[in-house]
Design a protein around this motif. Structure first.
Motif, mmCIF file in Angstrom:
data_model
loop_
_atom_site.group_PDB
_atom_site.id
_atom_site.type_symbol
_atom_site.label_atom_id
_atom_site.label_comp_id
_atom_site.label_asym_id
_atom_site.label_seq_id
_atom_site.Cartn_x
_atom_site.Cartn_y
_atom_site.Cartn_z
ATOM 1 N N VAL A 152 0.847 -1.204 0.000
ATOM 2 C CA VAL A 152 0.000 0.000 0.000
ATOM 3 C C VAL A 152 0.877 1.248 0.000
ATOM 4 N N ARG A 158 -2.339 10.297 -3.256
ATOM 5 C CA ARG A 158 -3.321 9.414 -3.909
ATOM 6 C C ARG A 158 -3.942 8.534 -2.827
ATOM 7 N N ILE A 160 -6.505 6.778 -2.446
ATOM 8 C CA ILE A 160 -7.096 5.484 -2.793
ATOM 9 C C ILE A 160 -6.053 4.362 -2.709
ATOM 10 N N LEU A 161 -4.778 4.689 -2.974
ATOM 11 C CA LEU A 161 -3.722 3.666 -2.963
ATOM 12 C C LEU A 161 -3.206 3.371 -1.561
ATOM 13 N N HIS A 165 -7.505 -3.204 -1.936
ATOM 14 C CA HIS A 165 -8.726 -3.376 -2.726
ATOM 15 C C HIS A 165 -9.225 -4.821 -2.584
ATOM 16 N N ALA A 177 -3.062 -4.716 -3.558
ATOM 17 C CA ALA A 177 -2.539 -3.411 -3.140
ATOM 18 C C ALA A 177 -1.406 -3.021 -4.073
ATOM 19 N N ASP A 179 1.394 0.588 -4.817
ATOM 20 C CA ASP A 179 1.774 1.991 -4.598
ATOM 21 C C ASP A 179 2.318 2.593 -5.889
ATOM 22 N N ASP A 199 -17.113 -4.787 -3.773
ATOM 23 C CA ASP A 199 -15.892 -4.157 -4.277
ATOM 24 C C ASP A 199 -15.593 -3.000 -3.329
ATOM 25 N N ILE A 201 -12.541 -0.818 -0.626
ATOM 26 C CA ILE A 201 -11.134 -0.487 -0.356
ATOM 27 C C ILE A 201 -11.002 -0.211 1.136
ATOM 28 N N ASN A 247 -12.683 4.899 -6.933
ATOM 29 C CA ASN A 247 -12.470 3.709 -7.756
ATOM 30 C C ASN A 247 -11.002 3.323 -7.753
ATOM 31 N N TYR A 248 -10.737 2.090 -7.409
ATOM 32 C CA TYR A 248 -9.362 1.603 -7.415
ATOM 33 C C TYR A 248 -8.940 1.359 -8.853
ATOM 34 N N THR A 251 -5.868 -3.068 -11.819
ATOM 35 C CA THR A 251 -4.511 -3.600 -11.671
ATOM 36 C C THR A 251 -4.266 -4.859 -12.499
#
Length: 379
Positions: A152, A158, A160-161, A165, A177, A179, A199, A201, A247-248, A251
């Motif tokens: 993370v 940011r 959200i990060l 998730h 996760a 970064d 869904d 975080i 929203n993640y 990835t």
């Protein structure tokens, strides 16, 4: 309100609840610990608005030696109260609330009086209306947390990060996760399917504190989700956390599906080598170590250097060489975190080029756990 309780049992739960209490809060009463004495037992609550923890010491548990003489509730300054309880002389303590929320704590010949606050002013805990829940063994959930929170972000630019998730679909739970420099993804197959997909975080800081609460006795952990909160139940302890909004990033597209060079290492042996190489790399400004692979000669070599101190070169024990020769540089701290998450196992590392992210997976399970690291450009 008045009760007597075993000090050791009380301190254990006091330590758990204190994880949620912060001295830096915009709501002054949240620097306090809420105690509620009832017929059932003694309930302790701590919160910093992001995390809330509630636990109960049952009156019918002989280990607690709990005797409630009169029921009631009080909020006490957490840090002072905790320090006092830990330094009391006897095995038991008695707490009594008198006029004006003054609270007397006695044990043996020691007696303290501290000022409390009206418990009616303490914020209510979130209501989790979600009916969907999943249950995992404590050691499995703790492992999932420890394998993903390492990736993370610590940068609030940011937000959200800074979370992990979680996606729940059918009987599959996936946690990811990143970064933006590295990524960790863990997938678990659940014994039963959830009736609704989720869904969410969850803040990495919340998960770190939750992991510390899961003891070696391996109690089951139940996770229950609502729109903006998650509730974890561990025995008699309730752990609430807010969810991060937004929203993640997708990835799945970051993980390469093909590779040009692969090699296998014992994770613990490679970790030891990286630790030795980083002794010197940490002294340089860019903190980079270099790995060279020669599948034809079946050799793998690690390099670390600092212009001011010197350099290190070590040939590594490796197997399963496939593909082209390669020279790649990376941050050794990211590599060490990733390797520690695998424990004692053999891992397979797959590369596509010197400038593209590479992946690490355990050889015995190459689909359910994957770590990804972005290399460092050195030219």
């Amino acid at each position: 309100m008045k009760f007597t309780i075993n000090r050791t049992a009380f301190i254990k739960e006091l330590n758990n609840v204190s994880r949620a209490i912060s001295s830096k809060t915009t709501i002054p009463i949240l620097t306090g610990l809420k105690l509620v004495a009832s017929e059932v037992g003694l309930t302790l609550t701590g919160s910093d608005a992001d995390i809330s923890i509630e636990t109960i010491l049952h009156a019918n548990n002989p280990d607690n030696q709990l005797a409630v003489e009169s029921m009631g509730a009080i909020v006490l300054p957490a840090r002072f109260f905790s320090d006092i309880v830990k330094r009391l002389p006897e095995d038991n303590l008695t707490l009594a609330v008198t006029e004006g929320f003054q609270t007397e704590i006695t044990s043996g010949n020691a007696s303290f009086t501290i000022n409390g606050l009206d418990a009616n002013n303490y914020p209510h805990l979130p209501e989790i209306d979600g009916t969907d829940s999943i249950t995992l063994a404590g050691n499995v959930f703790k492992e999932l947390i420890n394998q993903t929170v390492i990736a993370v972000s610590t940068q609030e630019s940011r937000p959200i990060l800074t979370g992990v998730h979680f996606t729940l679909s059918g009987n599959e739970l996936m946690a990811v996760a990143t970064d933006s420099h590295r990524l960790s993804q863990r997938r678990i197959t659940l014994p039963e399917s959830a009736s609704t997909d989720h869904d969410v975080i969850i803040p990495g800081k919340s998960l770190v504190e939750l992991s510390r609460m899961i003891g070696d006795d391996n109690p089951d952990v139940e996770m229950r989700l609502s729109e903006n909160q998650v509730l974890f139940t561990i025995g008699d302890r309730l752990f609430y956390s807010r969810l991060l909004e937004g929203n993640y990033p997708d990835t799945s597209r970051l993980i390469p599906t093909e590779s040009t060079t692969t090699v296998e290492f014992d994770a613990h042996a490679l970790l030891s080598s990286i630790e030795r190489a980083s002794l010197l790399s940490h002294e340089s400004r860019n903190n980079v170590v270099k790995l060279t692979l020669d599948p034809a000669g079946k050799t793998a070599t690690i390099f670390g250097n600092s212009p001011d101190v010197g350099n290190v070169e070590e040939e590594l024990a490796a197997s399963g060489f496939e593909g082209e020769s390669l020279e790649i540089s990376f941050n050794p701290d990211y590599m060490k975190d990733a390797l520690r998450s695998f424990g004692q196992t053999v891992i397979r590392i797959a590369f596509t080029s010197a400038l593209r992210p590479f992946t690490l997976v355990p050889t015995e399970d190459q689909t359910n756990f994957i770590q990804l690291i972005t290399p460092v450009r050195t030219f």
